[in-house]
Design a protein around this motif. Structure first.
Motif, PDB file in Angstrom:
ATOM      1  N   LEU A  89       0.837  -1.201   0.000  1.00 11.41           N
ATOM      2  CA  LEU A  89       0.000   0.000   0.000  1.00 11.41           C
ATOM      3  C   LEU A  89       0.872   1.251   0.000  1.00 11.41           C
ATOM      4  O   LEU A  89       0.617   2.186  -0.754  1.00 11.41           O
ATOM      5  CB  LEU A  89      -0.963   0.013   1.185  1.00 11.41           C
ATOM      6  N   TRP A  90       1.913   1.262   0.824  1.00  7.59           N
ATOM      7  CA  TRP A  90       2.839   2.400   0.844  1.00  7.59           C
ATOM      8  C   TRP A  90       3.413   2.636  -0.552  1.00  7.59           C
ATOM      9  O   TRP A  90       3.427   3.766  -1.046  1.00  7.59           O
ATOM     10  CB  TRP A  90       3.990   2.143   1.822  1.00  7.59           C
ATOM     11  N   ARG A  91       3.887   1.555  -1.207  1.00  4.91           N
ATOM     12  CA  ARG A  91       4.480   1.687  -2.548  1.00  4.91           C
ATOM     13  C   ARG A  91       3.446   2.131  -3.576  1.00  4.91           C
ATOM     14  O   ARG A  91       3.728   2.972  -4.431  1.00  4.91           O
ATOM     15  CB  ARG A  91       5.109   0.368  -2.978  1.00  4.91           C
ATOM     16  N   GLY A  92       2.259   1.556  -3.508  1.00  8.89           N
ATOM     17  CA  GLY A  92       1.208   1.916  -4.461  1.00  8.89           C
ATOM     18  C   GLY A  92       0.830   3.377  -4.368  1.00  8.89           C
ATOM     19  O   GLY A  92       0.692   4.063  -5.387  1.00  8.89           O
ATOM     20  N   LEU A  93       0.665   3.872  -3.150  1.00  8.68           N
ATOM     21  CA  LEU A  93       0.330   5.287  -2.977  1.00  8.68           C
ATOM     22  C   LEU A  93       1.464   6.182  -3.482  1.00  8.68           C
ATOM     23  O   LEU A  93       1.210   7.217  -4.099  1.00  8.68           O
ATOM     24  CB  LEU A  93       0.026   5.583  -1.504  1.00  8.68           C
ATOM     25  N   GLY A  94       2.696   5.755  -3.234  1.00 10.96           N
ATOM     26  CA  GLY A  94       3.840   6.511  -3.749  1.00 10.96           C
ATOM     27  C   GLY A  94       3.855   6.533  -5.266  1.00 10.96           C
ATOM     28  O   GLY A  94       4.129   7.570  -5.892  1.00 10.96           O
ATOM     29  N   VAL A 102       0.736  13.389   3.548  1.00 11.13           N
ATOM     30  CA  VAL A 102      -0.521  12.931   2.946  1.00 11.13           C
ATOM     31  C   VAL A 102      -0.567  11.404   2.941  1.00 11.13           C
ATOM     32  O   VAL A 102      -1.563  10.795   3.352  1.00 11.13           O
ATOM     33  CB  VAL A 102      -0.681  13.489   1.507  1.00 11.13           C
ATOM     34  N   ARG A 103       0.512  10.783   2.490  1.00 11.21           N
ATOM     35  CA  ARG A 103       0.549   9.321   2.445  1.00 11.21           C
ATOM     36  C   ARG A 103       0.506   8.725   3.844  1.00 11.21           C
ATOM     37  O   ARG A 103      -0.220   7.768   4.101  1.00 11.21           O
ATOM     38  CB  ARG A 103       1.789   8.845   1.685  1.00 11.21           C
ATOM     39  N   CYS A 105      -0.783   9.964   6.595  1.00 12.84           N
ATOM     40  CA  CYS A 105      -2.135  10.111   7.170  1.00 12.84           C
ATOM     41  C   CYS A 105      -3.107   9.122   6.547  1.00 12.84           C
ATOM     42  O   CYS A 105      -3.918   8.515   7.250  1.00 12.84           O
ATOM     43  CB  CYS A 105      -2.638  11.534   6.971  1.00 12.84           C
ATOM     44  N   LEU A 106      -3.028   8.962   5.227  1.00 12.70           N
ATOM     45  CA  LEU A 106      -3.929   8.031   4.546  1.00 12.70           C
ATOM     46  C   LEU A 106      -3.687   6.597   5.008  1.00 12.70           C
ATOM     47  O   LEU A 106      -4.637   5.868   5.297  1.00 12.70           O
ATOM     48  CB  LEU A 106      -3.768   8.144   3.031  1.00 12.70           C
ATOM     49  N   VAL A 107      -2.432   6.208   5.108  1.00 10.53           N
ATOM     50  CA  VAL A 107      -2.107   4.857   5.572  1.00 10.53           C
ATOM     51  C   VAL A 107      -2.614   4.653   6.999  1.00 10.53           C
ATOM     52  O   VAL A 107      -3.183   3.609   7.322  1.00 10.53           O
ATOM     53  CB  VAL A 107      -0.588   4.584   5.459  1.00 10.53           C
ATOM     54  N   GLY A 108      -2.462   5.648   7.842  1.00 18.51           N
ATOM     55  CA  GLY A 108      -2.965   5.551   9.212  1.00 18.51           C
ATOM     56  C   GLY A 108      -4.475   5.368   9.249  1.00 18.51           C
ATOM     57  O   GLY A 108      -5.002   4.545   9.995  1.00 18.51           O
ATOM     58  N   LYS A 109      -5.186   6.119   8.409  1.00 16.59           N
ATOM     59  CA  LYS A 109      -6.644   6.002   8.352  1.00 16.59           C
ATOM     60  C   LYS A 109      -7.076   4.633   7.834  1.00 16.59           C
ATOM     61  O   LYS A 109      -8.039   4.048   8.337  1.00 16.59           O
ATOM     62  CB  LYS A 109      -7.230   7.103   7.472  1.00 16.59           C
ATOM     63  N   VAL A 110      -6.378   4.124   6.826  1.00 19.13           N
ATOM     64  CA  VAL A 110      -6.707   2.807   6.274  1.00 19.13           C
ATOM     65  C   VAL A 110      -6.532   1.734   7.345  1.00 19.13           C
ATOM     66  O   VAL A 110      -7.393   0.870   7.525  1.00 19.13           O
ATOM     67  CB  VAL A 110      -5.851   2.500   5.024  1.00 19.13           C
ATOM     68  N   GLY A 111      -5.430   1.772   8.062  1.00 18.37           N
ATOM     69  CA  GLY A 111      -5.190   0.793   9.125  1.00 18.37           C
ATOM     70  C   GLY A 111      -6.245   0.870  10.215  1.00 18.37           C
ATOM     71  O   GLY A 111      -6.747  -0.152  10.687  1.00 18.37           O
ATOM     72  N   LYS A 112      -6.617   2.083  10.597  1.00 16.50           N
ATOM     73  CA  LYS A 112      -7.635   2.255  11.631  1.00 16.50           C
ATOM     74  C   LYS A 112      -8.990   1.727  11.166  1.00 16.50           C
ATOM     75  O   LYS A 112      -9.699   1.059  11.924  1.00 16.50           O
ATOM     76  CB  LYS A 112      -7.743   3.724  12.024  1.00 16.50           C
ATOM     77  N   GLN A 113      -9.339   1.980   9.910  1.00 16.45           N
ATOM     78  CA  GLN A 113     -10.610   1.483   9.378  1.00 16.45           C
ATOM     79  C   GLN A 113     -10.646  -0.045   9.354  1.00 16.45           C
ATOM     80  O   GLN A 113     -11.672  -0.652   9.677  1.00 16.45           O
ATOM     81  CB  GLN A 113     -10.860   2.033   7.973  1.00 16.45           C
ATOM     82  N   ALA A 114      -9.537  -0.667   8.962  1.00 14.75           N
ATOM     83  CA  ALA A 114      -9.483  -2.134   8.945  1.00 14.75           C
ATOM     84  C   ALA A 114      -9.653  -2.690  10.354  1.00 14.75           C
ATOM     85  O   ALA A 114     -10.391  -3.658  10.574  1.00 14.75           O
ATOM     86  CB  ALA A 114      -8.161  -2.609   8.346  1.00 14.75           C
TER      87      ALA A 114
END
Length: 136
Positions: A89-94, A102-103, A105-114
């Motif tokens: 996910l980190w690589r894909g967003l990059g 931005v990346r 924060c987004l990764v943090g939100k994705v993990g929290k949602q899961a």
């Protein structure tokens, strides 16, 4: 952009016919590009296995799209059911141009949602069975 929410998306049949349904499809007819994203939420101990399985499952579709003279990128991403976000996910967003804060924060939100979704599933784990067992 299309997202396979509730199994209602249809793949771009005028470009390619497939029974596969990636979770997210970003498509640009102007630049002739496809970006396919497939999300898997496995146990953390199964992240590598899930990644390899999804890579293999979609490889032919990516090749078929490229043979139609479209540029295609495929990002299988995994977020563990307890909130661990894979490097994919980190690589894909990059690769999509998201970096820095931005990346992160987004990764943090994705993990929290899961993690929250897994908690909900856990809390609801017996409801269906109860309704099946109790005469109605």
């Amino acid at each position: 952009m299309q997202a396979d929410v509730g199994g209602k998306t249809t793949f771009q049949r005028e470009i390619i016919i497939t029974t596969l349904r990636p979770d997210i499809v970003l498509l640009s007819r102007i630049s002739i590009q496809f970006i396919l994203v497939e999300l898997t939420v496995p146990l953390e101990t199964k992240i590598d296995e899930a990644h390899e399985r999804k890579l293999a499952e979609y490889q032919k579709l990516v090749t078929d799209i490229q043979e139609k003279n479209w540029r295609a990128w495929y990002f299988p991403v995994e977020v563990g059911c307890r909130g661990f976000v894979s490097q994919a996910l980190w690589r894909g967003l990059g690769s999509l141009g998201l970096t820095g804060t931005v990346r992160r924060c987004l990764v943090g939100k994705v993990g929290k949602q899961a993690e929250e979704a897994s908690g909900w599933v856990w809390r609801k784990r017996e409801e269906q069975w109860k309704s099946l067992l109790v005469p109605g």
